[in-house]
Design an enzyme around this catalytic site. Structure first.
Site, mmCIF file in Angstrom:
data_model
loop_
_atom_site.group_PDB
_atom_site.id
_atom_site.type_symbol
_atom_site.label_atom_id
_atom_site.label_comp_id
_atom_site.label_asym_id
_atom_site.label_seq_id
_atom_site.Cartn_x
_atom_site.Cartn_y
_atom_site.Cartn_z
ATOM 1 C CG ASP A 183 -2.468 2.407 -2.652
ATOM 2 O OD1 ASP A 183 -1.354 2.911 -2.281
ATOM 3 O OD2 ASP A 183 -3.598 2.490 -2.078
ATOM 4 C CD GLU A 200 3.426 15.946 -21.499
ATOM 5 O OE1 GLU A 200 2.271 15.375 -22.359
ATOM 6 O OE2 GLU A 200 3.294 17.329 -21.135
ATOM 7 C CD GLU A 201 2.590 19.988 -19.912
ATOM 8 O OE1 GLU A 201 1.886 20.241 -21.012
ATOM 9 O OE2 GLU A 201 2.151 19.570 -19.067
ATOM 10 C CG ASP A 254 -0.323 18.581 -16.593
ATOM 11 O OD1 ASP A 254 0.640 17.601 -17.031
ATOM 12 O OD2 ASP A 254 -0.646 19.364 -17.631
ATOM 13 C CG ASP A 262 0.315 13.513 -18.274
ATOM 14 O OD1 ASP A 262 0.427 14.536 -17.145
ATOM 15 O OD2 ASP A 262 0.640 13.819 -19.381
ATOM 16 C CG ASP A 300 -1.913 1.128 1.274
ATOM 17 O OD1 ASP A 300 -1.673 2.258 0.793
ATOM 18 O OD2 ASP A 300 -2.787 0.922 2.106
ATOM 19 C CB ILE A 301 1.616 3.666 -2.458
ATOM 20 C CG1 ILE A 301 2.257 2.743 -3.629
ATOM 21 C CG2 ILE A 301 2.554 4.998 -2.662
ATOM 22 C CD1 ILE A 301 3.745 2.387 -3.145
HETATM 23 N N1 TRP Z 1 -0.229 15.343 -21.551
HETATM 24 C C1 TRP Z 1 -1.339 16.643 -21.314
HETATM 25 C C2 TRP Z 1 -0.567 17.470 -20.499
HETATM 26 O O1 TRP Z 1 0.518 17.359 -20.146
HETATM 27 C C3 TRP Z 1 -2.444 15.942 -20.442
HETATM 28 C C4 TRP Z 1 -3.494 15.115 -21.087
HETATM 29 C C5 TRP Z 1 -4.568 15.319 -21.613
HETATM 30 C C6 TRP Z 1 -3.448 13.772 -21.008
HETATM 31 N N2 TRP Z 1 -5.092 14.335 -22.340
HETATM 32 C C7 TRP Z 1 -4.554 13.340 -21.832
HETATM 33 C C8 TRP Z 1 -2.682 12.786 -20.517
HETATM 34 C C9 TRP Z 1 -4.788 11.801 -21.921
HETATM 35 C C10 TRP Z 1 -3.034 11.614 -20.514
HETATM 36 C C11 TRP Z 1 -3.890 10.977 -21.222
HETATM 37 O O2 TRP Z 1 -0.759 18.637 -20.816
HETATM 38 ZN ZN ZN Z 2 0.936 16.465 -18.377
HETATM 39 CA CA CA Z 3 -2.181 3.776 -0.509
#
Ligand code: TRP
Ligand code: ZN
Ligand code: CA
Length: 320
Positions: free
Chosen positions: A309, A174-175, A140, A203, A46-47
């Site tokens: 978890d 990523e962004e 996010d 994410d 359990d985290i």
């Molecule tokens: N990756 C997007 C971000 O970081 C967020 C996001 C939108 C997303 N739709 C998604 C992540 C579907 C996973 C699945 O801004």
């Molecule tokens: Zn994201």
């Molecule tokens: Ca937990």
């Protein structure tokens, strides 16, 4: 698009592996109780949500001290990476920082390998560590980053030694268009990619008006997550808020089996969804998506706890 289960895809119902318990207590570990029987030793832990939230609090103070964000090429990103790396190094992971360039600035991925397991069968969990420049990025994607970190630390605390090799990753930029994860996947080459049995992406997993979405990709990974939530009596839906919008996409495009969890971004919760999950009909899953209000106040603790978890459960189940 669904990928067929490949020859090297993960197998369900694998043989349980006897886990070697470490004797010594590790800093931050749960208080010692009676020794666990062998069967329980192989079960996922359990985290502790308090630990996950402590990482989020640190990400927020890092943003506050660095112009309000943890974005690519900014000091708040570097500080976030230093924080995660120090925790992993202290726990016994082999960490690697991978450099790349995006929009004229240097970016970094952090990769952490847990020593042991079959190097030809790597089970990976990852999350992006960068925020947008407009806010601290706590849901996010501090949420995924903190939960993956705490899962890695739980592996170390339990002295877990699965049959497969465990690898954890925190992606940069990523962004800016999945730049870090694309760089990593291309750096692996076809030989390296063939060794990855599965990549699990996290994410946005603590959205304040949460949904419980499971990626509809590799069927074994998908079933593992669905089984976890079914065991809690929580309904899930297939993730549809934009396939390919996160770091699993480069893996998927390279033929690696992928999966993941998501609690929703700027789509609005329907009445059917509110009926099964609670929360507010007609409001976005995350009203602070990509905004300055994506702070530690923008987290649903229950969703973050369940998803954390679930990560541990999947990493244990898929690496047997
Ligand atoms: N990756 C997007 C971000 O970081 C967020 C996001 C939108 C997303 N739709 C998604 C992540 C579907 C996973 C699945 O801004
Ligand atoms: Zn994201
Ligand atoms: Ca937990």
């Amino acid at each position: 698009m669904k990928l067929p289960l490949s020859r090297r895809a993960l197998t369900a119902g694998a043989v349980a592996v006897a886990t070697l318990m470490t004797g010594g207590a590790v800093a931050g570990a749960a208080p010692a109780t009676a020794p666990a029987p062998a069967s329980a030793a192989a079960a996922a832990p359990d985290i502790p949500i308090a630990n996950v939230k402590a990482h989020l609090a640190r990400f927020q103070s890092i943003a506050q001290a660095n112009g309000g964000n943890r974005a690519h090429g900014r000091p708040g990103y570097q500080a976030s990476l230093d924080y995660v790396k120090a925790k992993l190094d202290a726990a016994g992971f082999t960490t690697t920082v991978q450099r790349f360039t995006a929009s004229g600035r240097t970016g970094y991925n952090l990769i952490a390998d847990w020593p042991g397991g079959d190097a030809n069968q790597v089970v990976m969990a990852g999350s992006h560590l960068d925020s947008v420049s407009s806010g601290p990025g706590i849901n996010d994607n501090g949420s995924g980053s903190a939960a993956v970190l705490e899962t890695a630390l739980a592996v170390a605390r339990s002295g877990h030694q699965p049959a497969k090799h465990l690898r954890f990753a925190w992606w940069g930029a990523e962004e800016l268009g999945l730049v870090g994860s694309r760089h990593y996947v291309s750096s692996l080459g076809s030989t390296g990619r063939a060794k990855i049995s599965g990549y699990l992406n996290f994410d946005m997993i603590g959205s304040p008006n949460p949904g419980y979405f499971v990626y509809d990709d590799d069927p074994v990974i998908e079933k593992t997550f669905k089984d976890y939530f079914a065991g809690l009596g929580i309904a899930t839906e297939i993730e549809t808020e934009g396939d390919g919008r996160s770091d699993h996409a480069p893996f998927k495009n390279a033929g690696v089996p992928v999966g993941g969890l998501f609690s929703g971004a700027d789509y609005r919760k329907t009445s059917a969804q509110a009926a099964k999950w609670g929360g507010t009909v007609g409001q976005p899953f995350d009203r602070c998506y990509h905004s300055s209000c994506d702070t530690t106040a923008n987290i649903d603790d229950t969703a973050l706890d369940r998803n954390s978890d679930a990560i541990a459960y999947a990493m244990w189940e898929l690496s047997r």
